[in-house]
Design a protein around this motif. Structure first.
Motif, PDB file in Angstrom:
ATOM      1  N   ARG A  67       0.874  -1.172   0.000  1.00  0.00           N
ATOM      2  CA  ARG A  67       0.000   0.000   0.000  1.00  0.00           C
ATOM      3  C   ARG A  67       0.914   1.227   0.000  1.00  0.00           C
ATOM      4  O   ARG A  67       1.877   1.283   0.763  1.00  0.00           O
ATOM      5  N   VAL A  72       0.825   5.522   0.225  1.00  0.00           N
ATOM      6  CA  VAL A  72       0.072   6.775   0.338  1.00  0.00           C
ATOM      7  C   VAL A  72       1.015   7.937   0.036  1.00  0.00           C
ATOM      8  O   VAL A  72       2.191   7.905   0.400  1.00  0.00           O
ATOM      9  N   VAL A 113      -3.734  12.958   3.006  1.00  0.00           N
ATOM     10  CA  VAL A 113      -3.442  11.954   1.969  1.00  0.00           C
ATOM     11  C   VAL A 113      -3.930  12.496   0.630  1.00  0.00           C
ATOM     12  O   VAL A 113      -5.109  12.816   0.450  1.00  0.00           O
ATOM     13  N   GLN A 129      -3.340   7.480  -3.431  1.00  0.00           N
ATOM     14  CA  GLN A 129      -2.831   6.212  -2.911  1.00  0.00           C
ATOM     15  C   GLN A 129      -2.809   5.129  -3.967  1.00  0.00           C
ATOM     16  O   GLN A 129      -3.518   5.210  -4.965  1.00  0.00           O
ATOM     17  N   TYR A 176      -2.233   0.639  -4.552  1.00  0.00           N
ATOM     18  CA  TYR A 176      -2.335  -0.662  -3.887  1.00  0.00           C
ATOM     19  C   TYR A 176      -2.042  -1.751  -4.906  1.00  0.00           C
ATOM     20  O   TYR A 176      -2.430  -1.647  -6.075  1.00  0.00           O
ATOM     21  N   ASP A 183      -4.852   3.349   6.439  1.00  0.00           N
ATOM     22  CA  ASP A 183      -3.565   2.660   6.294  1.00  0.00           C
ATOM     23  C   ASP A 183      -2.528   3.315   7.191  1.00  0.00           C
ATOM     24  O   ASP A 183      -1.635   4.025   6.721  1.00  0.00           O
TER      25      ASP A 183
END
Length: 484
Positions: free
Chosen positions: A15, A17, A26, A29, A31, A417
Motif C-alpha cells: 500500500r 500513500v 493523503v 494512494q 495498492y 492505512d
C-alpha cells in the motif's frame, strides 16, 4: 516542504500513500497484491521470494503515483529474515510470518542461553517461533549449507530500502525494526552478535541502526529514503500516539502496546520490549485469545456473524448475570498458561440464556486485554487513553463495554492505512531534518486520526465491578498466574 510517500509492504500486499508533508493529508494512494507464485524449489508458505515485494511495489506505484514526491518512508511486515550471501544475493527465500516450524528452535535457544530470564535481560524479549533469531537457529539446523553461506542479515523493510537506494555498500535499519529481531537490545541500543552466533553458528554483517529522523540515503534520481521501520512501529507513528497512550489490537489474538520513555526488562517474559519509530519505547503484551473468543461463542450459539453476536450481547446487562468466561481457548500467554483451557463460571438457571453467554464472551475477551494493560500499568506505564484497533472495535458490544472495563477513555480510529501514513510521516521528518526546517528530535505534527471517542462516564463503577468479578474467577481457577 512538499510531498512525501509512505510505503507499507504487508504480508499480502503493498500500500502506498502520498501525503502533504506539512499536514499529513493523503493526496493519492496506490495498492497492489503480492504476486502469489510459490517460491522456487517448491518452498513453504512461510518462504517468500523478496522480488515479489519489489514487483508489487512497482505495480502499486504505477500511473505516476510518485510524481513530485521528494522523500519515501518504508514499513514492512515484522519477523521477516532475508539472508544474503557476501555478494548481496539471497541465499534462500525470505522467511516470514509466525512460523510454526521454528517452535523447537525457540525452545532450544531459550535453553542455550540459560532460560527465559537470561533472554529478557539480554534483549528484552524471550525467543518466539516467529522471531528472526529463532528462524536463524532453524536455518542452521535444517539447511546448514544455506546457513553457512549467509553473510548479511536484513529484514523486509531493510531490504526494500537497500533496493530502492540501488543496493549501496551501506545497509541500514532503525531501532523499531531491530528491536523485534531477538539480537538487538532496546535497553542498551546495541546488537548482541553473540546471540546471532548462538543461533546461526557464525558471525554475519548486520545493518547499521540509524536514528529516527536520519535518512538511509538518496536514490540515483535524488529521492530521499528515510530509515524505514517495522509495521507495528509505523502504525503507532501514523496514529500519532505518544506518552499516556496505549493501543489495543483486536485480531484473532490480541496485543496491547504503550509508549514509554524507557525499555522495560520483564523477567517473566510477558512484556516484549520493542523500540518505536521516534526514539521512545513500545512495550508490548500479547494475549492469544481475542476475536477467536467471539468467533467461538458465535459458533456455539449458532449465530452467523460477529455483528449478530454483538446484537445478542446488547440484550444482556453488564456482568452477564454473573456469567464469567476466562477466554483461554488456545492456552494463554498473558497470564502464562500455555496448556490450559477456557473456563465458564457462574452458571445458574437464570444466567443460562444465549444473550448472557454472548455478553460474557465480549466481557471475557476485554477483561483478558485489561489484564494485559494491567501488566504494563504495574510496571509504571502511564495509560490515559486506549486506541482500539481491528474490525471488532466497531462492534457495539465492544464499544459499550471497553471504556468501563479498561477504566479509561477509548479512541476508535476510522480504518485507514496507518502503517503507510506513519512511513510517510517518517519520510517528512527525514526530509525536514535534512533541509533544516524540522528539529531532528521532534517529528512533524500531523493531523490526528479521525476517531470516535468513548468515555467510561457513569458506567465506570459498574465496569470495575465486572472486572473484579473476572479477576476473582481467574484467581480462584489459576492462583497467582498473572504475577509470574
Amino acid at each position: 516542504m512538499g510531498i512525501v510517500a509512505g510505503l507499507d509492504s504487508a504480508p499480502d500486499f503493498t500500500r502506498i500513500v502520498v501525503c502533504d508533508s506539512e499536514t499529513g493529508a493523503v493526496l493519492r494512494q496506490g495498492y497492489a497484491p503480492h504476486p502469489v507464485e510459490s517460491p522456487e524449489g517448491g518452498g513453504r508458505p512461510s518462504d517468500v521470494d523478496p522480488q515479489a515485494w519489489l514487483l508489487s511495489l512497482g505495480e502499486a506505484a504505477g500511473g505516476g503515483l510518485l510524481e513530485g514526491v521528494q522523500a519515501i518512508g518504508v514499513s514492512a511486515q515484522a519477523n521477516s529474515v532475508v539472508p544474503l550471501d557476501s555478494q548481496g544475493n539471497t541465499v534462500r527465500p525470505a522467511m516470514v510470518g509466525g512460523d510454526k516450524r521454528s517452535q523447537v528452535a525457540a525452545a532450544d535457544l531459550i535453553d542455550a542461553l540459560g532460560g527465559r530470564e537470561a533472554w529478557a535481560q539480554a534483549v528484552g524479549s524471550v525467543p518466539q517461533a516467529a522471531q528472526p533469531v529463532t528462524k536463524l537457529r532453524w536455518l542452521a539446523r535444517t539447511e546448514p549449507e544455506a546457513a553457512a553461506r549467509t553473510a548479511v542479515l536484513l529484514q523486509a523493510h531493510d531490504w526494500l530500502v537497500w533496493q530502492l537506494l540501488g543496493r549501496p555498500a551501506r545497509r541500514t535499519t532503525d531501532r523499531g525494526g531491530a528491536s523485534g529481531t531477538g539480537y538487538w537490545s532496546a535497553a542498551s541500543g546495541g546488537y548482541r552478535p553473540d546471540l546471532v552466533e548462538l543461533a546461526l553458528g557464525h558471525q554475519v554483517m548486520l545493518p547499521e541502526v540509524i536514528g529516527p529522523s536520519e535518512a538511509a540515503g538518496t536514490t540515483p534520481e535524488g529521492l530521499l529514503i528515510s530509515a524505514g521501520t517495522g509495521e507495528t512501529m509505523a502504525a503507532a507513528f501514523g496514529l500519532g500516539i505518544g506518552l499516556g497512550d496505549a493501543v489495543v489490537s483486536l485480531g484473532a489474538s490480541g496485543s496491547v502496546m504503550a509508549v514509554h520513555p524507557e525499555a522495560l526488562v520483564d523477567q517473566s517474559g510477558m512484556i516484549t520490549s520493542l523500540a518505536d519509530a521516534t526514539g521512545m519505547h513500545l512495550p508490548v503484551v500479547t494475549t492469544l485469545n481475542a476475536v477467536r473468543t467471539l468467533r467461538g461463542a458465535a459458533e456455539l450459539l449458532g449465530v452467523p456473524d460477529l455483528e449478530s453476536l454483538s446484537e445478542l450481547a446488547m440484550k444482556s446487562t453488564p456482568g452477564a448475570h454473573g456469567l464469567v468466561l476466562l477466554p483461554y481457548l488456545e492456552g494463554e500467554r498473558t497470564p502464562n498458561l500455555p496448556h490450559t483451557a477456557g473456563t465458564l463460571a457462574g452458571l445458574r438457571r437464570e444466567s443460562m440464556r444465549p444473550e448472557h453467554l454472548a455478553r460474557a464472551a465480549f466481557e471475557g475477551m476485554l477483561c483478558g486485554l485489561a489484564d494485559a494493560l494491567d501488566v504494563l500499568r504495574g510496571r509504571g506505564v502511564d495509560v490515559r487513553r486506549v486506541f482500539l484497533l481491528g474490525a471488532a472495535a466497531e462492534l457495539p458490544a465492544v464499544q459499550a463495554a471497553a471504556p468501563a472495563l479498561f477504566g479509561t477513555q477509548v479512541v476508535v480510529p476510522q480504518p485507514a492505512d496507518y502503517a503507510a501514513i506513519g512511513s510517510a510521516r517518517q519520510a517528512a521528518w527525514a526530509l525536514g531534518a535534512s533541509q533544516g526546517t524540522l528539529d531532528p528530535r521532534n517529528p512533524p505534527v500531523w493531523q490526528g486520526a479521525v476517531a470516535q471517542v468513548l468515555e467510561p462516564g457513569e458506567e465506570l463503577a459498574v465496569g470495575q465491578a465486572v472486572r473484579q468479578q473476572f479477576v476473582s474467577v481467574r484467581e480462584q481457577t489459576h492462583p497467582g498466574a498473572l504475577h509470574g
